[in-house]
Write a protein that holds these residues in place. Sequence first.
Motif, PDB file in Angstrom:
ATOM      1  N   ALA A   1       0.840  -1.197   0.000  1.00 50.62           N
ATOM      2  CA  ALA A   1       0.000   0.000   0.000  1.00 50.62           C
ATOM      3  C   ALA A   1       0.875   1.246   0.000  1.00 50.62           C
ATOM      4  O   ALA A   1       1.812   1.363   0.782  1.00 50.62           O
ATOM      5  N   THR A   2       0.571   2.157  -0.903  1.00 54.54           N
ATOM      6  CA  THR A   2       1.360   3.381  -1.025  1.00 54.54           C
ATOM      7  C   THR A   2       0.660   4.520  -0.309  1.00 54.54           C
ATOM      8  O   THR A   2      -0.507   4.815  -0.580  1.00 54.54           O
ATOM      9  N   GLU A   3       1.370   5.150   0.602  1.00 52.98           N
ATOM     10  CA  GLU A   3       0.812   6.295   1.313  1.00 52.98           C
ATOM     11  C   GLU A   3       0.917   7.547   0.457  1.00 52.98           C
ATOM     12  O   GLU A   3       1.944   7.783  -0.188  1.00 52.98           O
ATOM     13  N   CYS A   4      -0.131   8.312   0.450  1.00 58.33           N
ATOM     14  CA  CYS A   4      -0.175   9.533  -0.365  1.00 58.33           C
ATOM     15  C   CYS A   4      -0.696  10.678   0.500  1.00 58.33           C
ATOM     16  O   CYS A   4      -1.875  10.717   0.865  1.00 58.33           O
TER      17      CYS A   4
ATOM     18  N   VAL B   1     -14.396  15.659   1.858  1.00 52.80           N
ATOM     19  CA  VAL B   1     -13.050  15.135   1.591  1.00 52.80           C
ATOM     20  C   VAL B   1     -12.946  13.681   2.026  1.00 52.80           C
ATOM     21  O   VAL B   1     -12.152  12.902   1.465  1.00 52.80           O
ATOM     22  N   ALA B   2     -13.771  13.271   2.980  1.00 54.60           N
ATOM     23  CA  ALA B   2     -13.777  11.868   3.408  1.00 54.60           C
ATOM     24  C   ALA B   2     -14.200  10.945   2.272  1.00 54.60           C
ATOM     25  O   ALA B   2     -13.811   9.770   2.244  1.00 54.60           O
ATOM     26  N   GLU B   3     -14.982  11.465   1.326  1.00 53.76           N
ATOM     27  CA  GLU B   3     -15.384  10.657   0.168  1.00 53.76           C
ATOM     28  C   GLU B   3     -14.177  10.369  -0.727  1.00 53.76           C
ATOM     29  O   GLU B   3     -14.050   9.268  -1.269  1.00 53.76           O
ATOM     30  N   PHE B   4     -13.305  11.343  -0.895  1.00 53.31           N
ATOM     31  CA  PHE B   4     -12.061  11.116  -1.641  1.00 53.31           C
ATOM     32  C   PHE B   4     -11.209  10.060  -0.934  1.00 53.31           C
ATOM     33  O   PHE B   4     -10.700   9.128  -1.559  1.00 53.31           O
ATOM     34  N   ALA B   5     -11.043  10.246   0.370  1.00 48.53           N
ATOM     35  CA  ALA B   5     -10.184   9.349   1.141  1.00 48.53           C
ATOM     36  C   ALA B   5     -10.708   7.918   1.097  1.00 48.53           C
ATOM     37  O   ALA B   5      -9.938   6.964   0.904  1.00 48.53           O
ATOM     38  N   LYS B   6     -12.009   7.762   1.267  1.00 54.49           N
ATOM     39  CA  LYS B   6     -12.614   6.424   1.273  1.00 54.49           C
ATOM     40  C   LYS B   6     -12.402   5.729  -0.068  1.00 54.49           C
ATOM     41  O   LYS B   6     -12.048   4.541  -0.118  1.00 54.49           O
ATOM     42  N   ALA B   7     -12.606   6.458  -1.159  1.00 52.88           N
ATOM     43  CA  ALA B   7     -12.451   5.866  -2.486  1.00 52.88           C
ATOM     44  C   ALA B   7     -10.995   5.521  -2.772  1.00 52.88           C
ATOM     45  O   ALA B   7     -10.697   4.477  -3.363  1.00 52.88           O
ATOM     46  N   PHE B   8     -10.077   6.372  -2.348  1.00 53.01           N
ATOM     47  CA  PHE B   8      -8.657   6.118  -2.598  1.00 53.01           C
ATOM     48  C   PHE B   8      -8.161   4.936  -1.774  1.00 53.01           C
ATOM     49  O   PHE B   8      -7.424   4.078  -2.276  1.00 53.01           O
ATOM     50  N   ASP B   9      -8.572   4.858  -0.523  1.00 55.15           N
ATOM     51  CA  ASP B   9      -8.169   3.730   0.331  1.00 55.15           C
ATOM     52  C   ASP B   9      -8.689   2.407  -0.238  1.00 55.15           C
ATOM     53  O   ASP B   9      -8.053   1.362  -0.076  1.00 55.15           O
ATOM     54  N   ALA B  10      -9.829   2.448  -0.911  1.00 51.27           N
ATOM     55  CA  ALA B  10     -10.399   1.232  -1.482  1.00 51.27           C
ATOM     56  C   ALA B  10      -9.554   0.674  -2.622  1.00 51.27           C
ATOM     57  O   ALA B  10      -9.701  -0.497  -2.996  1.00 51.27           O
ATOM     58  N   THR B  11      -8.643   1.487  -3.164  1.00 47.06           N
ATOM     59  CA  THR B  11      -7.762   1.010  -4.235  1.00 47.06           C
ATOM     60  C   THR B  11      -6.576   0.225  -3.677  1.00 47.06           C
ATOM     61  O   THR B  11      -5.792  -0.335  -4.432  1.00 47.06           O
ATOM     62  N   GLY B  12      -6.432   0.206  -2.347  1.00 46.54           N
ATOM     63  CA  GLY B  12      -5.284  -0.448  -1.718  1.00 46.54           C
ATOM     64  C   GLY B  12      -4.197   0.523  -1.342  1.00 46.54           C
ATOM     65  O   GLY B  12      -3.216   0.158  -0.677  1.00 46.54           O
ATOM     66  N   ASN B  13      -4.359   1.787  -1.742  1.00 51.20           N
ATOM     67  CA  ASN B  13      -3.429   2.826  -1.329  1.00 51.20           C
ATOM     68  C   ASN B  13      -3.910   3.435  -0.010  1.00 51.20           C
ATOM     69  O   ASN B  13      -4.947   3.050   0.518  1.00 51.20           O
ATOM     70  N   LYS B  14      -3.192   4.411   0.504  1.00 47.31           N
ATOM     71  CA  LYS B  14      -3.553   5.019   1.786  1.00 47.31           C
ATOM     72  C   LYS B  14      -3.537   6.533   1.690  1.00 47.31           C
ATOM     73  O   LYS B  14      -2.504   7.138   1.423  1.00 47.31           O
ATOM     74  N   TRP B  15      -4.704   7.117   1.882  1.00 49.26           N
ATOM     75  CA  TRP B  15      -4.839   8.587   1.923  1.00 49.26           C
ATOM     76  C   TRP B  15      -4.310   9.071   3.258  1.00 49.26           C
ATOM     77  O   TRP B  15      -4.788   8.671   4.311  1.00 49.26           O
TER      78      TRP B  15
ATOM     79  N   ASP C   1      10.203  19.475  -0.062  1.00 49.92           N
ATOM     80  CA  ASP C   1       9.416  18.560   0.765  1.00 49.92           C
ATOM     81  C   ASP C   1       8.011  18.437   0.188  1.00 49.92           C
ATOM     82  O   ASP C   1       7.014  18.760   0.840  1.00 49.92           O
ATOM     83  N   PRO C   2       7.901  17.995  -1.059  1.00 52.93           N
ATOM     84  CA  PRO C   2       6.585  17.964  -1.713  1.00 52.93           C
ATOM     85  C   PRO C   2       5.674  16.889  -1.143  1.00 52.93           C
ATOM     86  O   PRO C   2       6.110  15.837  -0.679  1.00 52.93           O
ATOM     87  N   MET C   3       4.395  17.164  -1.182  1.00 51.43           N
ATOM     88  CA  MET C   3       3.371  16.202  -0.819  1.00 51.43           C
ATOM     89  C   MET C   3       3.003  15.386  -2.048  1.00 51.43           C
ATOM     90  O   MET C   3       3.511  15.631  -3.140  1.00 51.43           O
ATOM     91  N   CYS C   4       2.121  14.425  -1.884  1.00 45.93           N
ATOM     92  CA  CYS C   4       1.694  13.592  -3.004  1.00 45.93           C
ATOM     93  C   CYS C   4       0.720  14.343  -3.908  1.00 45.93           C
ATOM     94  O   CYS C   4       0.778  14.240  -5.127  1.00 45.93           O
ATOM     95  N   ALA C   5      -0.186  15.091  -3.310  1.00 43.16           N
ATOM     96  CA  ALA C   5      -1.173  15.868  -4.056  1.00 43.16           C
ATOM     97  C   ALA C   5      -1.559  17.080  -3.228  1.00 43.16           C
ATOM     98  O   ALA C   5      -1.493  17.047  -1.993  1.00 43.16           O
ATOM     99  N   THR C   6      -1.962  18.132  -3.915  1.00 45.83           N
ATOM    100  CA  THR C   6      -2.332  19.340  -3.178  1.00 45.83           C
ATOM    101  C   THR C   6      -3.430  20.101  -3.898  1.00 45.83           C
ATOM    102  O   THR C   6      -3.507  20.118  -5.130  1.00 45.83           O
TER     103      THR C   6
END
Length: 412
Positions: free
Chosen positions: A24-27, A42-56, A80-85
């Motif tokens: 699982a890749t943390e983002c 924003v919890a809807e984004f997190a829930k959908a992304f976590d369902a892919t096996g990655n970690k929001w 020190d970039p983040m994964c997405a912004t």
Amino acid sequence: MKTFTKKLLGTMAFSALMAGSAMATECEVTHWWTSGGEAAAVAEFAKAFDATGNKWVDGAIAGSGGVARPIMIGRITGGDPMCATQFNHGRQAEELVEAGLMQDLTELAEKEGWRDVVHPSSLLDSCTLDGRIYCVPVNIHSWQWLWLSRQAFEDAGVDVPTNWDEFVAAAPALQAAGKIPLAMGNQAWQASGAFGVITVALGGIDLWTKINVDKDGDAAAGPEMAKVFNAAAAAREFRKNSNVQDWNQATNLVITGKAGGQIMGDWAQGEFQVAGQVAGEDYECLPGLGVNQVISTGGDAFYFPKLDDPEKTKAQLELASLMLSKPVQVNFNLKKGSLPVRGDVDLAAANDCMKKGLAILADGNILPDGNQTLSPDTTGQIEDLMTEFWSDDSITAEDAQARYAEIIANAD
């Protein structure tokens, strides 16, 4: 033997689970969505992304975009970039893209046909530089709304207004009933945003375009704009005694019937929803202040800084694709109170106010958001002026207009 087999299978299942967890890749995703309604969205984004096996990994930054953006930009430029912004639609990330610090999403966008589904096309244009696409638009947020508390007007013994003139006429009755006619937080972007809405409603789309798109200093100094400044000067009398800082605190004054109305973007709907209020029953909404019904195509987009990690780069593309997918567009925007950027999704569950926005969008009554037409520097100058103007009665409408016209004449 059976016991041994069960233990072996159990060990294998546990090992597979651990291997999956290890993969699982943390983002980390940075944004400024911290109010109740925003957090639910924003919890809807997190829930959908976590369902892919990655970690929001949630990187919420308290405060407005004006507080969060410098932090985000500082991290990206500081190594020190983040994964997405998150940024707003427009020119806020332009210099980061020009510096080569953002992922190019063009290949993904062409593969998935973003140009065919994103509506209006100006949203994707705002993500595009030199023909390459660098962000994914996720919603349409329009500033052009006046939110009204039915309770406040009933307590004051007056009808709920249907346009700005009726709202102004009802203000004395609200004040006599101990209500704040116009709720507004003490932040620069709120003052500037409210002024922009009044400009569109009372000055018209043509005047707004001359000023914000053409940078016409003469139009900004002219008699039509003088009417807008005089109206804003009158309106600042209505916002006295708000005594709140954040926009959602001002929205709460409307929700609780302590204030008659609030000029605020449609993200306010998320707060009404969390409070259990129903559009058309507990609160009303007037697009374009009930005068010029128009939707401005502001909102949010996500950028993905370049990372020296192939797995995280892969996760970035998965997240970008997911944010624009049909189910996520529906689930996120219903919670956020915004309109989806996809024109091919089913929003049967939309409330009355969202349906008004969708109808205006379908009719093509749209204009770009100021962030899409003005540079961050010009926007900052206008925000500084509006902060002074809304809070200081000694600044006349004439003086404020003269300063405003000079800013527009020199805008980049």
